[in-house]
Design a protein around this motif. Structure first.
Motif, PDB file in Angstrom:
ATOM      1  N   GLN A  70      14.111  31.468 115.284  1.00 44.45           N
ATOM      2  CA  GLN A  70      15.036  30.691 116.141  1.00 44.45           C
ATOM      3  C   GLN A  70      14.106  30.008 117.093  1.00 44.45           C
ATOM      4  N   ILE A  71      14.455  28.637 117.300  1.00 39.29           N
ATOM      5  CA  ILE A  71      13.545  28.007 118.423  1.00 39.29           C
ATOM      6  C   ILE A  71      14.000  28.265 119.778  1.00 39.29           C
ATOM      7  N   ASN A  72      13.353  27.994 120.768  1.00 42.01           N
ATOM      8  CA  ASN A  72      13.740  27.970 122.066  1.00 42.01           C
ATOM      9  C   ASN A  72      14.586  26.674 122.349  1.00 42.01           C
ATOM     10  N   VAL A  98       2.315  21.889 116.419  1.00 40.11           N
ATOM     11  CA  VAL A  98       2.548  20.705 116.857  1.00 40.11           C
ATOM     12  C   VAL A  98       3.555  20.515 118.028  1.00 40.11           C
ATOM     13  N   CYS A  99       4.510  21.128 118.301  1.00 36.39           N
ATOM     14  CA  CYS A  99       5.524  21.103 118.930  1.00 36.39           C
ATOM     15  C   CYS A  99       5.140  20.869 120.490  1.00 36.39           C
ATOM     16  N   PRO A 100       5.441  19.883 121.248  1.00 33.06           N
ATOM     17  CA  PRO A 100       4.896  19.420 122.338  1.00 33.06           C
ATOM     18  C   PRO A 100       5.617  20.495 123.378  1.00 33.06           C
ATOM     19  N   SER A 101       6.577  21.175 122.913  1.00 33.16           N
ATOM     20  CA  SER A 101       7.295  22.094 124.313  1.00 33.16           C
ATOM     21  C   SER A 101       7.158  23.315 123.853  1.00 33.16           C
ATOM     22  N   GLN A 102       6.214  23.924 122.788  1.00 34.19           N
ATOM     23  CA  GLN A 102       6.011  25.224 122.458  1.00 34.19           C
ATOM     24  C   GLN A 102       7.586  26.023 121.972  1.00 34.19           C
ATOM     25  N   ALA A 103       8.373  25.196 121.561  1.00 34.83           N
ATOM     26  CA  ALA A 103       9.793  25.852 121.214  1.00 34.83           C
ATOM     27  C   ALA A 103       9.708  26.438 120.057  1.00 34.83           C
ATOM     28  N   ILE A 104       8.592  26.602 119.099  1.00 33.68           N
ATOM     29  CA  ILE A 104       8.660  26.920 117.823  1.00 33.68           C
ATOM     30  C   ILE A 104       7.640  28.409 117.802  1.00 33.68           C
ATOM     31  N   SER A 105       8.062  29.394 117.440  1.00 35.87           N
ATOM     32  CA  SER A 105       7.458  30.520 117.568  1.00 35.87           C
ATOM     33  C   SER A 105       6.339  30.469 116.213  1.00 35.87           C
ATOM     34  N   SER A 129      13.744  24.602 125.589  1.00 31.48           N
ATOM     35  CA  SER A 129      12.482  23.982 125.743  1.00 31.48           C
ATOM     36  C   SER A 129      12.584  22.730 125.076  1.00 31.48           C
ATOM     37  N   CYS A 130      13.011  23.050 123.702  1.00 31.09           N
ATOM     38  CA  CYS A 130      13.108  21.860 122.941  1.00 31.09           C
ATOM     39  C   CYS A 130      13.639  20.539 123.437  1.00 31.09           C
ATOM     40  N   TYR A 131      15.096  20.898 124.120  1.00 31.82           N
ATOM     41  CA  TYR A 131      15.927  19.950 124.628  1.00 31.82           C
ATOM     42  C   TYR A 131      15.516  19.221 125.890  1.00 31.82           C
ATOM     43  N   THR A 132      14.769  20.149 126.633  1.00 32.60           N
ATOM     44  CA  THR A 132      14.153  19.501 128.075  1.00 32.60           C
ATOM     45  C   THR A 132      12.928  18.380 127.777  1.00 32.60           C
ATOM     46  N   TYR A 133      12.299  18.639 126.320  1.00 33.68           N
ATOM     47  CA  TYR A 133      11.283  17.767 125.904  1.00 33.68           C
ATOM     48  C   TYR A 133      11.944  16.531 125.508  1.00 33.68           C
ATOM     49  N   TRP A 134      13.120  16.695 124.991  1.00 34.84           N
ATOM     50  CA  TRP A 134      14.117  15.438 124.390  1.00 34.84           C
ATOM     51  C   TRP A 134      14.263  14.606 125.704  1.00 34.84           C
ATOM     52  N   CYS A 135      14.680  15.284 126.885  1.00 34.68           N
ATOM     53  CA  CYS A 135      14.940  14.838 128.053  1.00 34.68           C
ATOM     54  C   CYS A 135      13.850  13.996 128.715  1.00 34.68           C
ATOM     55  N   THR A 193      13.699  10.508 123.588  1.00 35.82           N
ATOM     56  CA  THR A 193      14.001  10.491 122.103  1.00 35.82           C
ATOM     57  C   THR A 193      14.495  12.125 121.481  1.00 35.82           C
ATOM     58  N   ASP A 194      15.041  12.172 120.231  1.00 31.27           N
ATOM     59  CA  ASP A 194      14.987  13.578 119.978  1.00 31.27           C
ATOM     60  C   ASP A 194      13.948  14.049 119.085  1.00 31.27           C
ATOM     61  N   CYS A 195      12.701  13.642 119.553  1.00 29.82           N
ATOM     62  CA  CYS A 195      11.295  14.202 119.079  1.00 29.82           C
ATOM     63  C   CYS A 195      10.937  14.090 117.689  1.00 29.82           C
ATOM     64  N   GLY A 196      11.395  15.084 116.992  1.00 32.54           N
ATOM     65  CA  GLY A 196      11.184  15.137 115.503  1.00 32.54           C
ATOM     66  C   GLY A 196       9.789  15.382 114.975  1.00 32.54           C
ATOM     67  N   LYS A 197       9.024  15.652 115.917  1.00 27.26           N
ATOM     68  CA  LYS A 197       7.529  15.989 115.668  1.00 27.26           C
ATOM     69  C   LYS A 197       7.496  17.072 114.459  1.00 27.26           C
ATOM     70  N   CYS A 198       7.995  18.152 114.781  1.00 26.53           N
ATOM     71  CA  CYS A 198       8.013  19.375 113.716  1.00 26.53           C
ATOM     72  C   CYS A 198       8.555  18.728 112.329  1.00 26.53           C
ATOM     73  N   MET A 199       9.494  17.849 112.169  1.00 25.10           N
ATOM     74  CA  MET A 199      10.079  17.591 111.109  1.00 25.10           C
ATOM     75  C   MET A 199       9.249  16.489 110.468  1.00 25.10           C
TER      76      MET A 199
END
Ligand code: SF4
Ligand code: SF4
Length: 362
Positions: A287-289, A266-273, A292-298, A302-308
């Motif tokens: 370990q996430i990337n 579900v991660c929109p930035s493919q930050a999770i392996s 990539s995660c933070y760039t998506y936040w920008c 928002t701080d996304c939270g889709k994975c959570m």
């Protein structure tokens, strides 16, 4: 319990890197020291930014509320630490610990635990604020870790605006409780420091794991047995000799993460392996990337939270879901079945739920 080798340099985390002011001496020195970070950081700096009005999910009320709450959390920074009072009464450490546990739960925490501190709990160097560049570790032998719940309805709107409001809200709740507890301990004559949003000296998920509150899952953050990763954590370190929490075996969550992989999908930035855990700093972990995660936040603002939000462990802490969690814990076969069931009822890639009506002002 696996113990990482070495310590994390807080300067290298995204929350510190985003504070570097282009053109400043600190900025230039940082990228001299970590040249590999320059390109990914230029990339996130080219996006609108967290809580920015040009971001994709801008909502004036939510963004301003989140920003106001986070600013209010900052008001706690000067009182996270201080000198302890003269010890006048001799209450046993065990009694203090028992009262502190009850108090934290009464204040609304989901779980509380105590652990000894280890070198790997501490950041090596402070990465933000006035103490930038100083050594982070304190001579505190013990730590209290606790979790507070992120509201499910708000998180289900992820990555839309209500999630960042809820994040800020729970950072505040955690900050209030942690600061209060540190002050109580100092009043009783022991050193104590609260570790709260924007002002950490410790790596909260590792402290919380060692205090028996969960395991580090595929998202690289704490998974709690009660509500998975749908929590915020705060820590209080102290020289009060707290009784240690009983060791709990949460390894079934790692086993479930191996099969599930939903957060990665579900991660929109493919930050999770989607791969298995790797050897990182002497331990097997995911370990996430973070770039990539933070760039998506920008981009999102928002701080996304889709994975959570979509994690099967994040379902409410009720009888039905607790029964599912118990079966996941105890049965290898059921773990596979639970992933299929979760996909069937909620989808492999669930769409964000609508923003609550009251929030829309209707
Ligand atoms: S979504 Fe699945 S793989 Fe990801 S943290 Fe939750 S249980 Fe683990
Ligand atoms: S917060 Fe969003 S972008 Fe970051 S890892 Fe989770 S799903 Fe991916």
């Amino acid at each position: 319990m696996e113990k990482p080798l070495g310590q994390i340099n807080e300067k290298t985390v995204m929350f510190s890197r985003k504070l570097l002011d282009p053109g400043s001496e600190r900025y230039e020195k940082y990228y001299e020291e970590f040249p590999g970070h320059k390109e990914p950081d230029l990339h996130f700096r080219s996006k609108p930014g967290l809580l920015n009005e040009h971001a994709a999910f801008y909502d004036p009320f939510a963004f301003n509320t989140a920003s106001a709450i986070l600013k209010s959390v900052k008001a706690f920074h000067p009182i996270v630490d201080g000198e302890p009072a003269q010890r006048t009464s001799d209450i046993e450490a065990e009694k203090i610990a028992s009262s502190i546990r009850k108090w934290i739960l009464r204040e609304g925490a989901v779980s509380v635990g105590f652990t000894k501190t280890h070198d790997y709990h501490w950041n090596s160097v402070i990465g933000r604020g006035d103490d930038f560049g100083k050594r982070a570790q304190l001579p505190h032998s013990h730590a209290i870790a606790f979790t507070v719940e992120m509201d499910k309805k708000f998180m289900d709107t992820a990555p839309h605006a209500p999630t960042v409001m809820e994040s800020a809200n729970q950072y505040m709740r955690a900050a209030v409780i942690a600061t209060e507890v540190a002050m109580i301990i100092r009043k009783l004559g022991y050193h104590a420091r609260a570790h709260i949003d924007g002002n950490y000296r410790v790596v909260c998920p590792l402290v919380a794991r060692d205090a028996g509150l969960g395991e580090i899952g595929r998202m690289g953050i704490l998974m709690t047995p009660e509500i998975g990763p749908r929590v915020r954590i705060a820590v209080v370190t102290t020289d009060l000799p707290l009784p240690l929490s009983a060791k709990a075996d949460h390894s079934h969550m790692i086993k479930f993460c191996r099969i599930c992989k939903k957060c990665a999908h579900v991660c929109p930035s493919q930050a999770i392996s989607v791969d298995d855990r790797k050897d990182i700093h002497g331990v097997k972990r995911w370990q996430i990337n973070q770039e990539s995660c933070y760039t998506y936040w920008c981009i999102a603002g928002t701080d996304c939270g889709k994975c959570m939000s979509d994690c099967p462990y994040s379902h409410p802490n009720n009888l039905f879901h607790n029964m599912i969690r118990a079966l996941i814990k105890n049965s290898f076969i059921f773990r596979h079945f639970a992933v299929k069931m979760d996909d069937f009822f909620y989808g492999r890639k669930p769409k964000p739920k609508p923003i609550p009506k009251w929030f829309q002002g209707t």
